[in-house]
Design a protein around this motif. Structure first.
Motif, PDB file in Angstrom:
ATOM      1  N   MET A 108      46.113  32.500  39.381  1.00 31.64           N
ATOM      2  CA  MET A 108      45.996  31.086  39.702  1.00 31.64           C
ATOM      3  C   MET A 108      44.548  30.717  39.991  1.00 31.64           C
ATOM      4  O   MET A 108      43.866  31.402  40.733  1.00 31.64           O
ATOM      5  CB  MET A 108      46.853  30.812  40.935  1.00 31.64           C
ATOM      6  CG  MET A 108      46.935  29.391  41.360  1.00 31.64           C
ATOM      7  SD  MET A 108      48.088  29.270  42.739  1.00 31.64           S
ATOM      8  CE  MET A 108      48.794  27.685  42.406  1.00 31.64           C
TER       9      MET A 108
ATOM     10  N   GLN B 162      49.827  32.377  46.022  1.00 30.59           N
ATOM     11  CA  GLN B 162      50.477  32.983  44.863  1.00 30.59           C
ATOM     12  C   GLN B 162      51.639  33.880  45.300  1.00 30.59           C
ATOM     13  O   GLN B 162      52.706  33.860  44.692  1.00 30.59           O
ATOM     14  CB  GLN B 162      49.468  33.772  44.032  1.00 30.59           C
ATOM     15  CG  GLN B 162      49.993  34.068  42.661  1.00 30.59           C
ATOM     16  CD  GLN B 162      48.913  34.000  41.605  1.00 30.59           C
ATOM     17  OE1 GLN B 162      47.822  33.494  41.830  1.00 30.59           O
ATOM     18  NE2 GLN B 162      49.223  34.504  40.450  1.00 30.59           N
TER      19      GLN B 162
ATOM     20  N   GLN C 131      44.245  31.526  48.373  1.00 26.95           N
ATOM     21  CA  GLN C 131      44.806  31.708  47.029  1.00 26.95           C
ATOM     22  C   GLN C 131      45.808  32.852  46.953  1.00 26.95           C
ATOM     23  O   GLN C 131      46.879  32.711  46.376  1.00 26.95           O
ATOM     24  CB  GLN C 131      43.686  31.934  46.020  1.00 26.95           C
ATOM     25  CG  GLN C 131      44.201  32.159  44.617  1.00 26.95           C
ATOM     26  CD  GLN C 131      43.101  32.539  43.652  1.00 26.95           C
ATOM     27  OE1 GLN C 131      41.943  32.577  44.009  1.00 26.95           O
ATOM     28  NE2 GLN C 131      43.486  32.827  42.426  1.00 26.95           N
TER      29      GLN C 131
END
Length: 129
Positions: free
Chosen positions: A113, A69, A65
């Motif tokens: 996110m 991002q 993640q």
């Protein structure tokens, strides 16, 4: 790209921008797509501009993640922005309305996110800074 002309009596010069960004790793795991969709409403028209860029890698990749991002904000959107900017300016000029020109960007701030989702939104505002 699409647009709808507006016939409003109010013309205050404001521009409202709603942006969404999509991130997708291809099934082969050797390519990543970053896609941006802008919905822009000016005094003269309503525009939707949707562009994407695909980055290919020499072999399969894994993206967590935080890397996803960072990649979106530091690479993907920086590559896409000039194309989004030109598409919007060109489309507004072709329609014969007040040209809409996004500012030149040095970076993007993204809302956190959710790791289970492939899309995220740029923070809302009346203009892109």
């Amino acid at each position: 790209m699409t647009s709808d002309a507006r016939d409003d009596a109010d013309h205050d010069g404001s521009i409202d921008i709603d942006a969404e960004v999509y991130f997708r790793i291809q099934t082969s795991m050797d390519a990543v797509e970053v896609r941006q969709r802008l919905n822009v409403v000016s005094d003269d028209a309503r525009f939707t501009v949707d562009e994407g860029v695909t980055f290919e890698f020499p072999g399969p990749i894994e993206v967590d993640q935080s890397i996803r991002q960072d990649f979106i904000s530091k690479v993907g959107l920086m590559v896409l922005h000039p194309f989004m900017r030109e598409s919007l300016r060109s489309l507004s000029a072709k329609l014969g309305v007040e040209p809409v020109l996004l500012p030149i960007r040095r970076g993007f701030d993204l809302e956190p996110m959710d790791p289970s989702e492939a899309s995220l939104k740029l923070p809302n505002g009346n203009s892109e800074d």
